[in-house]
Design a protein around this motif. Sequence first.
Motif, PDB file in Angstrom:
ATOM      1  N   ASP A  51      -8.898   5.741  -1.549  1.00 27.32           N
ATOM      2  CA  ASP A  51      -9.930   6.078  -0.564  1.00 27.32           C
ATOM      3  C   ASP A  51      -9.849   5.028   0.542  1.00 27.32           C
ATOM      4  N   ASN A  52      -9.634   5.450   1.785  1.00 29.34           N
ATOM      5  CA  ASN A  52      -9.461   4.487   2.868  1.00 29.34           C
ATOM      6  C   ASN A  52     -10.779   3.932   3.400  1.00 29.34           C
ATOM      7  N   ARG A  53     -11.892   4.337   2.816  1.00 29.61           N
ATOM      8  CA  ARG A  53     -13.212   3.822   3.222  1.00 29.61           C
ATOM      9  C   ARG A  53     -13.652   2.779   2.203  1.00 29.61           C
ATOM     10  N   THR A  54     -13.713   1.545   2.610  1.00 28.24           N
ATOM     11  CA  THR A  54     -13.930   0.428   1.691  1.00 28.24           C
ATOM     12  C   THR A  54     -15.220   0.548   0.898  1.00 28.24           C
ATOM     13  N   ASP A  56     -17.243   3.152   0.308  1.00 27.72           N
ATOM     14  CA  ASP A  56     -17.223   4.306  -0.596  1.00 27.72           C
ATOM     15  C   ASP A  56     -16.308   4.050  -1.789  1.00 27.72           C
ATOM     16  N   ARG A  57     -15.166   3.420  -1.529  1.00 24.17           N
ATOM     17  CA  ARG A  57     -14.202   3.142  -2.594  1.00 24.17           C
ATOM     18  C   ARG A  57     -14.781   2.194  -3.634  1.00 24.17           C
ATOM     19  N   GLY A  77      -6.987   1.375  -0.761  1.00 18.26           N
ATOM     20  CA  GLY A  77      -7.200   2.141   0.454  1.00 18.26           C
ATOM     21  C   GLY A  77      -6.084   3.121   0.746  1.00 18.26           C
ATOM     22  N   SER A  78      -4.906   2.880   0.197  1.00 14.33           N
ATOM     23  CA  SER A  78      -3.768   3.775   0.419  1.00 14.33           C
ATOM     24  C   SER A  78      -2.752   3.583  -0.689  1.00 14.33           C
ATOM     25  N   ASN A  98      -9.674  10.623  -2.793  1.00 14.74           N
ATOM     26  CA  ASN A  98     -10.911  10.976  -2.101  1.00 14.74           C
ATOM     27  C   ASN A  98     -10.605  11.183  -0.615  1.00 14.74           C
ATOM     28  N   GLY A 100     -12.817  12.634   1.460  1.00 13.48           N
ATOM     29  CA  GLY A 100     -14.063  12.652   2.206  1.00 13.48           C
ATOM     30  C   GLY A 100     -14.300  13.974   2.912  1.00 13.48           C
ATOM     31  N   ARG A 102     -12.438  15.225   5.306  1.00 11.81           N
ATOM     32  CA  ARG A 102     -11.220  15.848   5.844  1.00 11.81           C
ATOM     33  C   ARG A 102     -10.956  17.194   5.170  1.00 11.81           C
ATOM     34  N   ASP A 130     -15.778  16.120   0.272  1.00  7.25           N
ATOM     35  CA  ASP A 130     -17.152  16.440   0.666  1.00  7.25           C
ATOM     36  C   ASP A 130     -17.316  17.937   0.918  1.00  7.25           C
TER      37      ASP A 130
END
Length: 274
Positions: A51-54, A56-57, A77-78, A98, A100, A102, A130
């Motif tokens: 998950d590239n969102r810190t 949320d991850r 993140g990747s 994840n 999100g 997208r 999401d």
Amino acid sequence: MLWWGCTMHSLTRIHENAALEVHRLSSSRPGKVTGEAHNNTAAGAALLLLDNRTLDRECLSQCLVLHGMGMQVLAYGSIDEWRKDKELHPPIAAILLNIGGRKAVDTSNAAEISDLVREFDPTPVVLLSDRDELPQILRALECGVRGYIPSSIGFDVCVQAVNLARAGGIFVPASSVLTTRMDMVAGGEVPRPMAGMFTQRQEEVIHALRRGKANKIIAYELNLRESTVKVHIRNIMKKLKATNRTEVAYKLSDMFVVEGGAGDKPGLPQPRSC
């Protein structure tokens, strides 16, 4: 004053204890592991969370552990970040990607998912999103994921979905499928469960195949060249992993509504070359 002093002292102690608990769990930064001690994890395997969102991850990785993931959670993140540290961690038992908000139907996102599935095959990849629209789910499954988890479900279900994928199953949220069907029926639309998999022209060819029509007839009725019809049939067979026209008819017998009377019901054509 004595009561206030005691209350403040108690609140301070509670805050300190809570801070200690968060510190114990906070280990989802790249190169770190969220979870119990290494020797308590399931068979020394780990779940790779991408998950590239810190924020949320980190929150997701900690919640997965609290809800009984039963193995280490490696949060990155990747996939490139994980590759740098892969030698430091146990084998990957499953991947939770994840995306999100997208869309899985977008070309770039679908390519990313497909590449991840191919690289780690047979390790299952589960998608967290999401969005819970049926076309998104179908596109993700077409990319090869072993589960689609909408963010509207609880953590317990999320854990079970990952475990189901590890056991060889595929998780699809029934609520999303049923809601989409009800909306379409209420709006007077004919349900098209596989609309995200096939083009409109391919669906027309499928309807003709289910009636047992030959390639020449299909080409005449759809105003196509016979060679074009053969290309459509090959693409349909590839998407369904079917080996002949009969298998296509069987697999799609309940997926498409055929208009007309009894004469339009699915036939069982004899296998013939495409």
